[in-house]
Design a protein around this motif. Structure first.
Motif, PDB file in Angstrom:
ATOM      1  N   GLU A   1       0.830  -1.207   0.000  1.00  0.00           N
ATOM      2  CA  GLU A   1       0.000   0.000   0.000  1.00  0.00           C
ATOM      3  C   GLU A   1       0.865   1.257   0.000  1.00  0.00           C
ATOM      4  OE1 GLU A   1      -2.940   0.075   3.054  1.00  0.00           O
ATOM      5  OE2 GLU A   1      -3.769  -1.883   2.534  1.00  0.00           O
ATOM      6  N   LEU A   2       1.912   1.252   0.806  1.00  0.00           N
ATOM      7  CA  LEU A   2       2.826   2.392   0.829  1.00  0.00           C
ATOM      8  C   LEU A   2       3.561   2.531  -0.497  1.00  0.00           C
ATOM      9  CD1 LEU A   2       4.444   2.210   4.396  1.00  0.00           C
ATOM     10  CD2 LEU A   2       2.722   3.822   3.571  1.00  0.00           C
ATOM     11  N   LEU A   3       3.900   1.414  -1.098  1.00  0.00           N
ATOM     12  CA  LEU A   3       4.569   1.444  -2.398  1.00  0.00           C
ATOM     13  C   LEU A   3       3.708   2.166  -3.425  1.00  0.00           C
ATOM     14  CD1 LEU A   3       6.824   0.554  -4.348  1.00  0.00           C
ATOM     15  CD2 LEU A   3       5.521  -1.562  -4.706  1.00  0.00           C
ATOM     16  N   GLU A   4       2.430   1.822  -3.498  1.00  0.00           N
ATOM     17  CA  GLU A   4       1.516   2.463  -4.451  1.00  0.00           C
ATOM     18  C   GLU A   4       1.364   3.952  -4.137  1.00  0.00           C
ATOM     19  OE1 GLU A   4       0.212   1.217  -7.242  1.00  0.00           O
ATOM     20  OE2 GLU A   4       1.491  -0.511  -6.769  1.00  0.00           O
TER      21      GLU A   4
ATOM     22  N   PRO B   1       9.443  17.785  10.073  1.00  0.00           N
ATOM     23  CA  PRO B   1       9.710  18.728   8.983  1.00  0.00           C
ATOM     24  C   PRO B   1       8.532  19.646   8.654  1.00  0.00           C
ATOM     25  CG  PRO B   1       9.189  16.577   8.080  1.00  0.00           C
ATOM     26  CD  PRO B   1       9.210  16.415   9.583  1.00  0.00           C
ATOM     27  N   ALA B   2       7.365  19.383   9.258  1.00  0.00           N
ATOM     28  CA  ALA B   2       6.160  20.172   8.975  1.00  0.00           C
ATOM     29  C   ALA B   2       5.145  19.953  10.092  1.00  0.00           C
ATOM     30  CB  ALA B   2       5.560  19.749   7.625  1.00  0.00           C
ATOM     31  N   ASP B   3       4.130  20.816  10.129  1.00  0.00           N
ATOM     32  CA  ASP B   3       3.002  20.608  11.046  1.00  0.00           C
ATOM     33  C   ASP B   3       2.161  19.445  10.552  1.00  0.00           C
ATOM     34  OD1 ASP B   3       3.845  22.955  12.266  1.00  0.00           O
ATOM     35  OD2 ASP B   3       2.293  24.203  11.352  1.00  0.00           O
ATOM     36  N   GLY B   4       1.522  18.735  11.465  1.00  0.00           N
ATOM     37  CA  GLY B   4       0.631  17.669  11.028  1.00  0.00           C
ATOM     38  C   GLY B   4       0.262  16.721  12.144  1.00  0.00           C
ATOM     39  N   LYS B   5      -0.384  15.628  11.760  1.00  0.00           N
ATOM     40  CA  LYS B   5      -0.737  14.582  12.714  1.00  0.00           C
ATOM     41  C   LYS B   5       0.179  13.395  12.479  1.00  0.00           C
ATOM     42  CE  LYS B   5      -4.467  11.641  14.452  1.00  0.00           C
ATOM     43  NZ  LYS B   5      -5.863  11.166  14.282  1.00  0.00           N
ATOM     44  N   ILE B   6       0.841  12.955  13.538  1.00  0.00           N
ATOM     45  CA  ILE B   6       1.825  11.883  13.419  1.00  0.00           C
ATOM     46  C   ILE B   6       1.232  10.563  13.891  1.00  0.00           C
ATOM     47  CG2 ILE B   6       2.828  12.367  15.703  1.00  0.00           C
ATOM     48  CD1 ILE B   6       4.771  11.254  12.544  1.00  0.00           C
ATOM     49  N   GLY B   7       1.497   9.507  13.125  1.00  0.00           N
ATOM     50  CA  GLY B   7       0.979   8.188  13.461  1.00  0.00           C
ATOM     51  C   GLY B   7       1.945   7.393  14.324  1.00  0.00           C
TER      52      GLY B   7
ATOM     53  N   ARG C   1      15.245  -0.061  10.280  1.00  0.00           N
ATOM     54  CA  ARG C   1      14.633   1.224  10.014  1.00  0.00           C
ATOM     55  C   ARG C   1      13.251   1.302  10.633  1.00  0.00           C
ATOM     56  NH1 ARG C   1      15.132  -2.262   6.007  1.00  0.00           N
ATOM     57  NH2 ARG C   1      13.420  -2.735   4.568  1.00  0.00           N
ATOM     58  N   GLU C   2      12.752   2.517  10.784  1.00  0.00           N
ATOM     59  CA  GLU C   2      11.407   2.728  11.295  1.00  0.00           C
ATOM     60  C   GLU C   2      10.670   3.672  10.357  1.00  0.00           C
ATOM     61  OE1 GLU C   2      11.242   3.739  15.430  1.00  0.00           O
ATOM     62  OE2 GLU C   2      12.458   1.998  16.031  1.00  0.00           O
ATOM     63  N   LEU C   3       9.374   3.446  10.189  1.00  0.00           N
ATOM     64  CA  LEU C   3       8.548   4.243   9.293  1.00  0.00           C
ATOM     65  C   LEU C   3       7.399   4.870  10.077  1.00  0.00           C
ATOM     66  CD1 LEU C   3       8.099   1.625   6.389  1.00  0.00           C
ATOM     67  CD2 LEU C   3       9.991   3.199   6.705  1.00  0.00           C
ATOM     68  N   THR C   4       7.153   6.160   9.837  1.00  0.00           N
ATOM     69  CA  THR C   4       6.043   6.865  10.474  1.00  0.00           C
ATOM     70  C   THR C   4       5.421   7.799   9.447  1.00  0.00           C
ATOM     71  OG1 THR C   4       7.521   7.035  12.397  1.00  0.00           O
ATOM     72  CG2 THR C   4       5.359   8.059  12.581  1.00  0.00           C
ATOM     73  N   THR C   5       4.096   7.910   9.434  1.00  0.00           N
ATOM     74  CA  THR C   5       3.426   8.816   8.508  1.00  0.00           C
ATOM     75  C   THR C   5       2.999  10.089   9.218  1.00  0.00           C
ATOM     76  OG1 THR C   5       2.604   6.973   7.164  1.00  0.00           O
ATOM     77  CG2 THR C   5       1.483   9.091   6.917  1.00  0.00           C
ATOM     78  N   LEU C   6       3.377  11.227   8.615  1.00  0.00           N
ATOM     79  CA  LEU C   6       2.959  12.539   9.103  1.00  0.00           C
ATOM     80  C   LEU C   6       1.911  13.087   8.131  1.00  0.00           C
ATOM     81  CD1 LEU C   6       3.389  14.965  11.067  1.00  0.00           C
ATOM     82  CD2 LEU C   6       5.129  15.799   9.449  1.00  0.00           C
ATOM     83  N   GLU C   7       0.681  13.194   8.585  1.00  0.00           N
ATOM     84  CA  GLU C   7      -0.398  13.736   7.752  1.00  0.00           C
ATOM     85  C   GLU C   7      -0.350  15.258   7.809  1.00  0.00           C
ATOM     86  OE1 GLU C   7      -4.073  12.134   9.161  1.00  0.00           O
ATOM     87  OE2 GLU C   7      -3.377  10.052   9.056  1.00  0.00           O
ATOM     88  N   THR C   8      -0.132  15.897   6.648  1.00  0.00           N
ATOM     89  CA  THR C   8      -0.027  17.354   6.609  1.00  0.00           C
ATOM     90  C   THR C   8      -1.037  17.935   5.622  1.00  0.00           C
ATOM     91  OG1 THR C   8       1.540  17.675   4.772  1.00  0.00           O
ATOM     92  CG2 THR C   8       2.466  17.005   6.905  1.00  0.00           C
ATOM     93  N   SER C   9      -1.389  19.189   5.827  1.00  0.00           N
ATOM     94  CA  SER C   9      -2.300  19.867   4.900  1.00  0.00           C
ATOM     95  C   SER C   9      -1.548  20.440   3.710  1.00  0.00           C
ATOM     96  CB  SER C   9      -3.046  20.995   5.624  1.00  0.00           C
ATOM     97  OG  SER C   9      -2.131  21.926   6.182  1.00  0.00           O
ATOM     98  N   GLU C  10      -0.245  20.700   3.878  1.00  0.00           N
ATOM     99  CA  GLU C  10       0.540  21.348   2.818  1.00  0.00           C
ATOM    100  C   GLU C  10       1.254  20.368   1.891  1.00  0.00           C
ATOM    101  OE1 GLU C  10       2.481  25.313   4.277  1.00  0.00           O
ATOM    102  OE2 GLU C  10       2.623  23.862   5.913  1.00  0.00           O
ATOM    103  N   TYR C  11       1.709  19.244   2.440  1.00  0.00           N
ATOM    104  CA  TYR C  11       2.586  18.348   1.672  1.00  0.00           C
ATOM    105  C   TYR C  11       2.051  16.929   1.553  1.00  0.00           C
ATOM    106  CZ  TYR C  11       5.440  22.238   3.322  1.00  0.00           C
ATOM    107  OH  TYR C  11       5.902  23.497   3.642  1.00  0.00           O
ATOM    108  N   GLY C  12       0.770  16.750   1.812  1.00  0.00           N
ATOM    109  CA  GLY C  12       0.210  15.401   1.777  1.00  0.00           C
ATOM    110  C   GLY C  12       0.726  14.570   2.940  1.00  0.00           C
TER     111      GLY C  12
END
Length: 294
Positions: free
Chosen positions: A146-149, A172-178, A207-218
């Motif tokens: 899913e992340l690949l797509e 690196p930006a404002d947002g909601k972090i998972g 490695r570790e992966l985290t998604t930051l949901e932002t309004s400016e950069y997706g």
């Protein structure tokens, strides 16, 4: 291609500088000498060595290494909240906190860490900096279809932290972090001595992966990468909360390491100088909070 030295661009002066690399001759032996392959594969890439050395750096007597390390690497201790004599171990010094105003948080997308950056408008442009055929595979790196797509055809920035750098990383930006997703792996070096010819080590390392949901950069994927002598990736943020640009996300214990940022297609414009330097084969020196895109 065998590197004799690591050159990078100082962003403020646009001058080419040479990096001071602790353990430089040992890295050259491991990655560019046929006799280095055996100890690399049997011992250096494995967790046991990095964990063992990390524990040594937690011991009180390791404070004896701090003064020479500061001097040899020209570290500005005026930025640090603690003085050299106040640290309880080398690791305590290594992931030291900076004074509140030591880094300016600029407009736009900012660097998550101090280090040397490379940037790619399209993820598959990585071979403009790294040697073709070194087998970086986004699917293998993400370990998630899913992340690949989601990030296929998107942009990528990698900030490499050398041992002398400030080793806390930030948003690196404002947002909601998972929440974080850990991917187990090896501990190959992320120095250009190792990765210029084999960018694929990023797909092999812890490695570790985290998604930051932002309004400016997706949705920005933030990934911390372990490396040789990195005792750990420590997250200090609270999952599923809203965060501000420049707030601390975590820190690396002893060793060099990297923070990799992935962006969805068309969501970010990486700064031109970083892209140009990357195409010319150079990393760009950046500081946490410094603008790297928009």
């Amino acid at each position: 291609m065998k590197l004799d030295k690591i050159e990078y661009i100082d962003r403020k002066t646009n001058m080419i500088l040479v990096e001071n690399v602790p353990g430089e001759n040992f890295l050259k032996f491991l990655y560019h000498n046929p006799f280095g392959k055996l100890p690399l594969e049997l011992l250096v890439k494995r967790k046991c060595l990095s964990s063992f050395y990390g524990k040594l750096m937690d011991q009180k007597k390791s404070i004896n290494k701090i003064e020479d390390f500061v001097k040899n690497n020209h570290i500005d201790m005026n930025e640090s909240q603690k003085k050299v004599g106040d640290f309880t171990s080398f690791n305590d010094f290594f992931y030291r906190k900076l004074k509140p105003n030591a880094r300016k948080i600029e407009d736009g997308l900012v660097s998550p860490a101090d280090g040397k950056a490379v940037g790619f408008e399209k993820i598959n442009d990585w071979d403009k900096f790294f040697v073709k055929g070194s087998e970086f595979c986004l699917e293998k790196y993400l370990n998630n279809k899913e992340l690949l797509e989601k990030y296929k055809g998107g942009s990528m920035i990698i900030v490499r932290l050398a041992p002398a750098d400030y080793h806390r990383y930030h948003f690196p930006a404002d947002g909601k972090i998972g929440s974080r997703n850990k991917i187990d792996g090896y501990y190959y070096s992320v120095s250009p001595y190792a990765i210029k010819e084999n960018f694929g080590v990023f797909c092999e390392n812890k490695r570790e992966l985290t998604t930051l949901e932002t309004s400016e950069y997706g949705d920005v994927l933030i990934s911390e990468i372990g490396a040789t002598m990195v005792g750990g990736i420590e997250q200090t943020y609270t999952p599923d909360t809203h965060v501000k640009k420049g707030e601390e996300k975590g820190y690396f214990t002893f060793g060099g390491s990297s923070v990799l940022l992935l962006f969805e297609k068309g969501k970010v414009m990486i700064d031109d100088d970083i892209l140009k330097n990357t195409k010319n084969g150079y990393e760009t020196k950046v500081y946490m909070g410094e603008k790297i895109g928009e």
